[in-house]
Scaffold this active site. Sequence first.
Site, PDB file in Angstrom:
ATOM      1  N   ARG A 252       0.671  -1.039   0.168  1.00 47.81           N
ATOM      2  CA  ARG A 252       0.511  -0.055   0.413  1.00 47.81           C
ATOM      3  C   ARG A 252       0.523   1.338   0.191  1.00 47.81           C
ATOM      4  NH1 ARG A 252      -3.882  -2.518   4.494  1.00 47.81           N
ATOM      5  NH2 ARG A 252      -5.325  -3.913   2.954  1.00 47.81           N
ATOM      6  N   PHE A 389      -7.549  -2.023  -5.319  1.00 47.81           N
ATOM      7  CA  PHE A 389      -6.663  -3.030  -4.921  1.00 47.81           C
ATOM      8  C   PHE A 389      -5.878  -2.622  -3.731  1.00 47.81           C
ATOM      9  CE2 PHE A 389      -3.552  -2.484  -9.360  1.00 47.81           C
ATOM     10  CZ  PHE A 389      -3.171  -1.830  -9.282  1.00 47.81           C
ATOM     11  N   GLU A 390      -5.092  -3.554  -3.611  1.00 46.26           N
ATOM     12  CA  GLU A 390      -4.299  -3.308  -2.414  1.00 46.26           C
ATOM     13  C   GLU A 390      -5.019  -2.618  -1.171  1.00 46.26           C
ATOM     14  OE1 GLU A 390      -0.132  -3.440  -2.226  1.00 46.26           O
ATOM     15  OE2 GLU A 390      -0.377  -3.858  -4.426  1.00 46.26           O
ATOM     16  N   GLY A 391      -6.931  -3.155  -1.175  1.00 42.93           N
ATOM     17  CA  GLY A 391      -7.385  -3.211   0.083  1.00 42.93           C
ATOM     18  C   GLY A 391      -8.433  -2.162  -0.378  1.00 42.93           C
TER      19      GLY A 391
END
Length: 582
Positions: A252, A389-391
Amino acid sequence: MITTCAPEDVFTPADLDDDQRLIGQTAEEFVAKEVTPNIPDLEQHKEGLMPGLLKKAGGLGLLGGAIPEQYGGAGLDKVSATVLAEKLAGYASFAVSHGGHAGIGTIPIVYFGTEEQKRKFLPKIATGEKLSCYCLSEPQAGSDALAARTRAVLSPDGKNWILNGQKMWITNGGFADIYIVFAKVDGEKFSCFIVERGTPGFSVGAEEKKMGIKGSSTVPIFFENAPVPKENLLHEIGRGHIVAFNTLNVGRFSLGAYCLGGAKHVLAAASRYAKERTAFGKSLSEFGLIKAKLGEMAIRIYAVESMIYRSAGMVSAAVSGPKSGADKSQQAMQVLEEYAIESSISKVAGSETVDYCVDEGVQIFGGYGFHEDYPVARAYRDSRINRIFEGTNEINRMLIIQMLMKRAMAGILPLMPAALKLADEVIAGPAFEETPSGEFAEQERSLGQAKKVFLLAAGTAVQEYREKLADHQEIVAALSNIAMDVYAMESSLRRAQKAAKLRGEAAGVLGDAARAFIYDAMDRVEKEARTALAATAEGDALLTQLAVLRRFSKHSPLDTISIRRRVADVVLAQHRYPFEGR
Ligand SMILES: Cc1cc2nc3c(=O)[nH]c(=O)nc-3n(C[C@H](O)[C@H](O)[C@H](O)COP(=O)(O)OP(=O)(O)OC[C@H]3O[C@@H](n4cnc5c(N)ncnc54)[C@H](O)[C@@H]3O)c2cc1C
């Protein structure tokens, strides 16, 4: 965020050393010379091209940033890794592929691998001889990753884990050699495995037809009784979530840096176009509404850059700080966990800044911005994934407050004493406080007040909802927005103060950018707090809270239109983001 810090304690892009600048230059040159000329073919998925470019990057040492030197990597500090990510962002599909390999495809082995696993895989990952990827998501389990259905059971002879299931959306999956796969042992214990291409029963599906980042590979992965050697279990059975979430935490942070680099490219392209294009007998760049866009893009980039480099500086300092006896990788992982809030902020703020910039970029290009012959159209499509993406940004917004509260409860962050002090102040009326002075006095005051607004809104919400606060997601998101803006205000201000002190730039456009950002942020902070309070209190209690909010939110008028014009003028004079390295 609650306590204060001095400008000299805050890392800024002006503090980059020669080696760090050189890393940035090497990365930028690599993208310009090797990647950019190949974009049309990359967008068409020309066989072997993206993996070939990744391997070439590996040859230059651009893949091993996260890997310690003893395993063939560069062992970069956080600041250097941030510069590297930012400067690789000239073509989003390459940046995403780089992150899939050198970030989330590498971190699990670096931080959780056994000595043997590290020695076997990391040197080849560092050079790009083997390319890797991270396989967490499944068709029914994205944000809710722990709902994964992929299973692993030990074979009767105890030699292999037998994997069954499906992974979805795997970046680099089409050409990778090493797959970091999450599966539940016996359908229950979430765990992590290193799977190599060529494993029987392992197969790769067709490339997904995506809206953007078309040059990157995104595929589903299938496991049908796939035997994975027992020694390829990564970390411990039932501790896969620790691997997954700590890895995403690192990913992130870098994602924010890639977004920052992408936003700078769009600003440069929009500036050049605005200068060249004429309408009504003038260059577009002479119109106030175009200057407003260019100025605002640069101001937002300035704020997000200030946050990201400040955070990177804190992580670098903490990792290199003396902590006796601890294994270096473990120490780094611990520090990264401590800065998980900053990672989420980097991701959310970075992705939303680049989204803002590509949107206004398309607008400046007008109809041509909507045409695929112009790179800004691609940038617009490419940018959108970063909020997913990535949370997703929703999940990260909730995480920010969840983690803040957890640290406050544990006494790691002095949030509780600050909230109690504020409650006293609210009851007793304004206390005597030293009035800030100097060239940024008004901004310093606003920052202090914005922190109080956060405490007011968060304190009220916690008191009202307690452990049920997480169920009130809209309030949590409002608090998260305030927290992010406070961090951005402080990072922007400290950087401007540092520049003023060291280089006398207070009256210049960099100082102006900080002033405009803080002015607008204060308005946003007030609005978010009003929304949260109105959903938390009612009647006289609400009226009292709103009166306090008004008192805290007062700020002197600032001519941000003139500031944006001035900032736009320096953008247009250089055709690039004007605060680079300052
Ligand atoms: C191009 C691309 C590349 C990718 N690369 C990888 C990769 O390399 N490896 C990998 O493992 N995954 C990868 N992913 C998957 C990605 O991480 C997921 O798509 C993402 O986590 C969201 O999951 P989802 O798509 O299932 O959406 P969902 O989880 O179904 O979410 C849908 C919407 O609901 C919201 N939502 C979900 N839960 C909540 C909640 N509790 N509260 C409020 N809102 C909620 C989300 O924010 C979102 O807006 C990739 C995806 C894409 C599109």
